[in-house]
Design a protein around this motif. Structure first.
Motif, PDB file in Angstrom:
ATOM      1  N   VAL A   1      38.984  33.694  30.142  1.00  0.00           N
ATOM      2  CA  VAL A   1      39.630  32.701  31.011  1.00  0.00           C
ATOM      3  C   VAL A   1      40.030  33.357  32.331  1.00  0.00           C
ATOM      4  N   GLU A   2      40.099  32.515  33.363  1.00  0.00           N
ATOM      5  CA  GLU A   2      40.456  33.025  34.692  1.00  0.00           C
ATOM      6  C   GLU A   2      41.618  32.203  35.261  1.00  0.00           C
ATOM      7  N   GLY A   3      42.506  32.899  35.938  1.00  0.00           N
ATOM      8  CA  GLY A   3      43.579  32.234  36.660  1.00  0.00           C
ATOM      9  C   GLY A   3      44.789  31.936  35.789  1.00  0.00           C
ATOM     10  N   ILE A   4      45.885  31.634  36.470  1.00  0.00           N
ATOM     11  CA  ILE A   4      47.124  31.290  35.777  1.00  0.00           C
ATOM     12  C   ILE A   4      47.681  30.037  36.426  1.00  0.00           C
TER      13      ILE A   4
ATOM     14  N   GLY B   1      36.840  37.573  33.147  1.00  0.00           N
ATOM     15  CA  GLY B   1      38.056  36.769  33.258  1.00  0.00           C
ATOM     16  C   GLY B   1      39.243  37.581  33.737  1.00  0.00           C
ATOM     17  N   LEU B   2      40.438  37.233  33.253  1.00  0.00           N
ATOM     18  CA  LEU B   2      41.656  37.906  33.704  1.00  0.00           C
ATOM     19  C   LEU B   2      41.611  39.404  33.415  1.00  0.00           C
TER      20      LEU B   2
ATOM     21  N   PRO C   1      49.145  28.584  30.493  1.00  0.00           N
ATOM     22  CA  PRO C   1      47.912  27.877  30.889  1.00  0.00           C
ATOM     23  C   PRO C   1      47.118  28.652  31.945  1.00  0.00           C
ATOM     24  N   TYR C   2      45.830  28.381  31.987  1.00  0.00           N
ATOM     25  CA  TYR C   2      44.951  29.097  32.905  1.00  0.00           C
ATOM     26  C   TYR C   2      44.167  28.114  33.762  1.00  0.00           C
ATOM     27  N   LEU C   3      43.363  28.654  34.701  1.00  0.00           N
ATOM     28  CA  LEU C   3      42.635  27.796  35.641  1.00  0.00           C
ATOM     29  C   LEU C   3      41.321  27.301  35.051  1.00  0.00           C
TER      30      LEU C   3
END
Ligand SMILES: [Zn+2]
Lengths: 454, 234
Positions: free
Chosen positions: B172-175, B165-166, B155-157
């Motif tokens: 998507v960004e974050g974990i 992003g990542l 899952p991500y933020l």
């Protein structure tokens, strides 16, 4: 060295571009240099150089130090080239040589004082090897581009030519350890009489021993990581300074400085220790370039003031200060706050940093800078202005500064109407750009208001 | 309530001192622990409600990984049992599989979460950021040498609305995994995102009294900031 034909094409087209830009009254020195480097990627290797090349790099103080150093060398009769007109990157340097060199590509100058962007060293040193390199200091700075001090250290450390003599700050254990195999001299300011130590800086870029990475004993800390240290594990200690300050009379703005051979009095422009560092480092470098230390001391009396950076006047008994200070920097604003806190009287501070175009990225600097200096009742009005006015206000509140001392004014034009001039002994404007209409307008509006007061 | 800040003297490079101030003020009753680089993290041996770790230099990151590797089973067990941990920027990488350097060398990390990072020291990536988590906009600035590649099911933020992003291709960004939250958003992240900070902290600590500092002012600053980032050219 025989110059290839492509060099002459690059040099002449670059020079024409320079004239073209002048005709169009366009400033900025990026383009002509970029054109020359496009045509001849080794343009900087091929172009003529002065007999002596001095470069100045480091996080803070580069421009001021270059101005002083150039003044010392010129006062001693040297014919000096520089890159003050433009940028300190490889393109700016190429433009400087385009400007100063003859059409045949020869340098008519005896020496060059060149400001060098820390990160550009890796691109410049293969082509231009300085005889002397002054590194003022290394801090975290320009996070988006320069990341952290260790990153910049590594770039410099890897690229400094082995023949370059280094002039380094004895109180900076980071830049002080650059290119350890190179010849070097240090300059330093011991803890001065009456100087307050900052044993608990908000942040420090060097916490552990630079050699063995274990805990470090502090002799003193001036600010951030600037100070003297030793390590009881591996024997590391801050180096001895060849050029050092003996005493500093802040009121008379006179500093007694010494080398092993002589003692002499320098005149400073302000009573701040940052300016003293700039002056001492410039004089130390000049000395390594053949200008006697005592001569630089003499020249310091007539050093033209750096008006654009620190301007001060008394208007009807009230002090008006305008200070140019990098906003995108985790150290420089805090140094100004510290200086202002030490000034007598009731103060109004206008923090006019940041315009619309340069808005979002500087939030991190807000929280790295130490705003606790402003948590002092002598600052009875602190203006938060521009597009980030709310972020500034939040930062001040996080430093426990009471709400009633904070004035919100997004619009710069409103500020003069909100200043409580009658109650102020000192009004200070801090700005990170000077050559823009809104700063000029603000300065003249405040000055006009002060002149009308009795 | 106990909050442990891991190595704040070396792991707070880009304004995270603001996040530290923010958390300290948010839990006025909490016991605050600031663990130094040369000390053993307290959360390994006792119950710590919230662990925070910020960005560090690459050399320090490698030293921290080396120091924590012998403890990786404890760290894994803590995270599996719901340890709340907030990691910012390259601190995230400590908990992944490995960091690949410019030279192609692999630095083995704690190997807890299914992602790895690729580091390119001459290619600093930077941009402003807006992301969507449900209805909430998350803002910040990114500035990093690494790109992260994770498995699809981790899952991500938030989803990227503006910025990258990542990695440069990722949207998507974050974990987010259990109560681990890792993000590359600088800002400082919590100060710049008071609405997210409130929601996340209330979800993590429903029993605690949380006093977000200067919340109304922080929220006004956030809305203004969001508008300004939206106006910025991509
Ligand atoms: Zn040591």
């Amino acid at each position: 060295m025989r110059k290839p034909f492509s060099f002459y094409i690059a040099h002449w087209i670059g020079k024409l571009a320079l004239f073209g830009m002048r005709l169009l009254r366009r400033t900025g020195s990026y383009l002509p240099g970029a054109i020359a480097l496009r045509i001849d990627p080794k343009y900087l290797s091929h172009t003529g150089k002065p007999d002596l090349i001095v470069m100045v790099t480091g996080t803070n103080g580069k421009t001021s130090v270059c101005n002083m150093l150039r003044y010392f060398l010129e006062s001693a009769g040297q014919h000096v080239m520089d890159n003050r007109e433009g940028s300190n990157t490889i393109e700016g340097l190429a433009s400087a040589f385009l400007t100063h060199n003859t059409w045949s590509g020869k340098s008519p100058h005896e020496s060059g004082v060149l400001e060098l962007d820390e990160r550009s060293a890796i691109r410049i040193f293969p082509h231009v090897q300085p005889d002397v390199l002054l590194v003022t200091n290394l801090y975290r700075d320009s996070y988006q581009r320069n990341a952290h001090a260790e990153y910049i250290f590594d770039i410099l450390d890897r690229s400094i030519p082995p023949t370059t003599k280094l002039v380094l700050n004895a109180e900076d254990p980071i830049s002080g350890r650059l290119a350890l195999q190179n010849e070097r001299v240090y300059y330093g300011i011991p803890l001065l009489d009456g100087e307050c130590e900052q044993r608990h800086p908000r942040f420090s870029d060097l916490v552990y021993c630079p050699v063995c990475h274990r805990d470090l004993e502090i002799d003193f800390i001036r600010y951030n990581h600037i100070g003297r240290y030793h390590c009881k594990h591996c024997g590391y200690s801050s180096p001895e300074a060849k050029y050092h300050v003996v005493s500093f009379d802040r009121e008379r703005k006179e500093a007694q400085c010494a080398t092993d051979e002589e003692k002499t009095i320098f005149h400073t422009q302000t009573d701040g220790v940052t300016d003293l560092y700039n002056l001492l480092s410039a004089a130390a470098t000049a000395s390594e370039c053949g200008v006697p230390f005592s001569k630089s001391a003499e020249y310091s009396k007539t050093l033209p003031p750096l008006k654009s950076r620190h301007h001060e006047e008394i208007i009807h008994g009230r002090r008006f200060l305008s200070i140019l200070c990098k906003g995108y920097n985790p150290v420089a604003p805090a140094r100004v706050f510290e200086y202002l806190q030490a000034q007598p009287g009731r103060k109004v501070l206008v923090m006019a940093n940041g315009t619309e175009e340069e808005i979002v990225e500087n939030m991190a600097y807000l929280y790295d800078n130490d705003y606790s200096y402003l948590n002092d009742p002598s600052f009875f009005q602190i203006f938060c202005c521009g597009e980030r006015y709310l972020d500034y206000a939040l930062r001040l509140r996080m430093a426990d500064i009471p709400e009633d001392r904070i004035v919100l004014s997004r619009d710069y034009a409103e500020i003069p109407h909100l200043i409580a001039y009658e109650n102020a002994d000192l009004i200070c404007l801090i700005h990170d750009v000077s050559d823009v209409p809104w700063v000029r307008n603000l300065l003249s509006a405040i000055r006009k208001d002060m002149e009308q007061l009795q | 309530m106990k909050i442990e800040f891991l190595y704040p003297e070396v792991a707070s490079l880009f304004g995270e001192l603001g996040d530290i101030d923010f958390l300290v003020r948010s839990f006025p009753e909490a016991e605050i622990i600031k663990t130094k680089r040369i000390e053993r993290p307290r959360f390994l041996d006792e119950t710590i409600d919230l662990v925070f770790i910020g960005p560090m230099t690459e050399r320090v990151q490698e030293q921290i990984i080396a120091d924590l590797l012998p403890e990786k089973d404890i760290v894994r067990e803590k995270l599996e049992n719901g340890q709340t941990l907030l990691a910012i920027s390259n601190a995230v990488e400590i908990f992944g599989q490995y960091v690949e350097t410019d030279e192609g060398e692999r630095i083995e990390a704690l190997g807890i979460l299914p992602f790895f990072a690729r580091r390119q020291m001459l290619d600093r990536l930077s941009d402003v950021f807006i992301g969507k988590r449900g209805d909430l906009d998350i803002i910040g600035l990114k500035a990093q040498f690494t790109q992260v590649y994770k498995t699809d099911d981790l899952p991500y933020l938030c989803d990227v609305e503006k910025g990258f992003g990542l990695n440069m291709q990722s949207r998507v960004e974050g974990i987010c995994w259990k109560n681990f939250l890792g993000t590359y958003l600088l800002g400082p992240f919590l100060v710049s995102n008071p609405l997210f900070a409130k929601a996340w902290l209330e979800e993590q600590f429903p029993e605690e009294t949380i006093e977000l500092p200067f919340f109304d002012l922080a929220v006004s600053a956030y809305w203004k900031h969001l508008d300004d980032i939206r106006l910025m050219r991509p």
